[in-house]
Enzyme design. Structure first.
Site, short mmCIF file in Angstrom:
data_model
loop_
_atom_site.label_atom_id
_atom_site.label_comp_id
_atom_site.label_asym_id
_atom_site.label_seq_id
_atom_site.Cartn_x
_atom_site.Cartn_y
_atom_site.Cartn_z
N HIS A 196 0.88 -1.33 -0.04
CA HIS A 196 -0.06 -0.02 0.00
C HIS A 196 0.91 1.09 0.08
CE1 HIS A 196 -3.82 2.15 0.78
NE2 HIS A 196 -3.41 2.63 2.17
N ASN A 209 -3.70 8.56 4.88
CA ASN A 209 -4.04 7.38 4.10
C ASN A 209 -4.85 7.99 3.10
OD1 ASN A 209 -4.27 4.49 3.38
ND2 ASN A 209 -5.35 4.10 5.24
#
Length: 478
Positions: A419, A442
């Site tokens: 990620h 994020n």
């Protein structure tokens, strides 16, 4: 004797009836339109569009004929139990409760899920005890009904529920385990993740491909930080550069963290390096739809390919090309084209997809560079040039993060994926023990974590977050 006019009228009526029947049945059978009149009133209430409820039984359909990846309408069989068609393709398991048209043995044969019998309670003593059905959580379910429990389907058969056994993205027992333990962070139940399997979380909520050997071998741009250099205990980019740092967006169920992290880091650095002349957020949709060379849009991508696109082609603003994604993850073709002048500057040749925005200016950055995997080097880069991009390993417990300083709990599920995120600062806590952390943005929206951010242990390469740090120079004049 029958008149000619009467015969002509008869022929016209015959032809009309033929076409009426032809188009009627054509409408029933095309595009997976199922014959809903074969179902009860209760079942018809569950019908939506072209998908209808299917009962499960022990018949072997997929076992005999095999399974298909993704959607394949030819991967079907005639289902005698319902006098209709059932499917053995992966698409049939994507529909919500009540719209399942999988063949009876789809879950066992195609997904490898063993059906597990769960304990049931007999129906309440209200005169219905002689009826076939299941009683669970205070509710009675008729025989052959289907209910969904988190990410699993349960089928009522002869007073027992038979359920699929997927590992769910939201696991209440794992949340309890984390929150009652001494891990330094807290977990929460997120409604946007409820009903998703862990496999779907890894597949749809991440999306950055592991770094290639060429990316890992990139030369490092070192600051050669002096051992005597003192850093503040707490630093966050938005304090030093107010109005230049962009808040987290939500990638939703689009595996494109590679695009969101790249666009966000570039937008922050364009604002900082242009000294506030350009402060608009940049468009991840531009990358998802237009950066298609060895990239896979909502099915994953490489950050080096994203930075290459930013250098050669550039990105328009998020206002010009807003992020759009429907529930079926339909691929959206590129709506911006450009040409490059003799000085290497890209110019858009079409107006913005958002017709309310006039500026289709393309923002470009220099080739990316790698910052050494050293805590102090990363801190110096952040403080001098702005937020950086990082690639990290995501484990099952990370989806549940709510607050605190994240550290992998070492839970039983060993599956992990990569990620990419944006590091915006750092800090430290002295109680109960001294602990350092990074402050990271994020791309799961502001309702996740600490308003869209999370803190993670600093200086220990937790989840590999310090292994590969990327920056770029994005100087744009006036």
């Amino acid at each position: 004797m029958v008149s000619r006019d009467f015969l002509k009228m008869g022929r016209v009526f015959y032809i009309y009836s033929f076409f009426l029947i032809f188009f009627h049945f054509g409408d029933i059978f095309c595009d997976r339109r199922l014959m809903v009149n074969l179902y009860s009133v209760e079942e018809n209430k569950l019908l939506k569009a072209t998908r209808a409820k299917r009962s499960l039984d022990g018949e072997r359909y997929c076992t005999r004929n095999g399974c298909c990846d993704s959607r394949n309408d030819d991967c079907s069989l005639f289902y005698f139990g319902k006098n209709t068609t059932c499917y053995c393709d992966a698409f049939c398991d994507q529909a919500p409760l009540g719209h399942v048209d999988c063949c009876p043995d789809f879950w066992i044969t195609c997904t490898g899920q063993n059906l597990v019998e769960s304990s049931t309670t007999s129906p309440p003593s209200t005169g219905t005890s002689d009826k076939m059905g299941c009683y669970k959580d205070g509710s009675y379910y008729e025989d052959k009904s289907i209910r969904k429990e988190n990410c699993n389907y349960c089928y009522c058969s002869q007073n027992k529920f038979i359920c699929t056994n997927h590992t769910c993205l939201i696991q209440p027992e794992l949340i309890h385990f984390i929150n009652t333990g001494d891990y330094g962070w807290k977990a929460d139940n997120y409604s946007q993740f409820w009903g998703m399997t862990l496999r779907e979380g890894f597949e749809y909520r991440l999306g950055t491909k592991p770094p290639t050997p060429s990316l890992l071998s990139m030369n490092e741009m070192t600051h050669r930080v002096s051992p005597d250099e003192e850093f503040p205990q707490f630093f966050i980019s938005s304090y030093k550069w107010p109005d230049y740092i962009h808040r987290p967006l939500d990638q939703k169920n689009c595996a494109a963290s590679w695009a969101f992290s790249t666009a966000s880091v570039a937008a922050d650095r364009v604002a900082i390096h242009s000294q506030g002349h350009h402060t608009l957020n940049l468009s991840p949709q531009d990358l998802i739809s237009c950066n298609v060379h060895n990239q896979y849009g909502c099915r994953g991508g490489h950050i080096d390919g994203a930075w290459w696109f930013l250098r050669k082609r550039g990105l328009v603003s998020h206002q010009c090309y807003p992020y759009e994604m429907d529930e079926n993850n339909v691929y959206r073709t590129c709506n911006i084209s450009s040409f490059t002048d003799k000085h290497g500057k890209s110019h858009a040749t079409e107006p913005c997809p958002n017709r309310l925005e006039d500026s289709n200016y393309l923002y470009q950055c220099s080739p990316p560079y790698r910052i050494p995997s050293n805590e102090r080097e990363i801190m110096m880069e952040l403080m001098e040039n702005g937020p950086v991009q990082a690639i990290m390993t995501v484990h099952e417990d990370f989806f549940l993060y709510k607050s605190g300083i994240y550290k992998y709990t070492g839970t039983r599920e060993k599956k992990s994926e990569t990620h990419s995120v944006k590091i915006v600062g750092w800090g430290a806590l002295r109680r109960p023990i001294y602990q350092k952390f990074w402050i990271v943005a994020n791309s799961w929206g502001t309702k996740w974590g600490e308003n869209g951010y999370f803190r993670i242990v600093r200086g220990e390469n937790e989840c590999g977050i310090e292994r590969l740090i990327i920056g770029a120079w994005c100087h744009i004049t006036g």
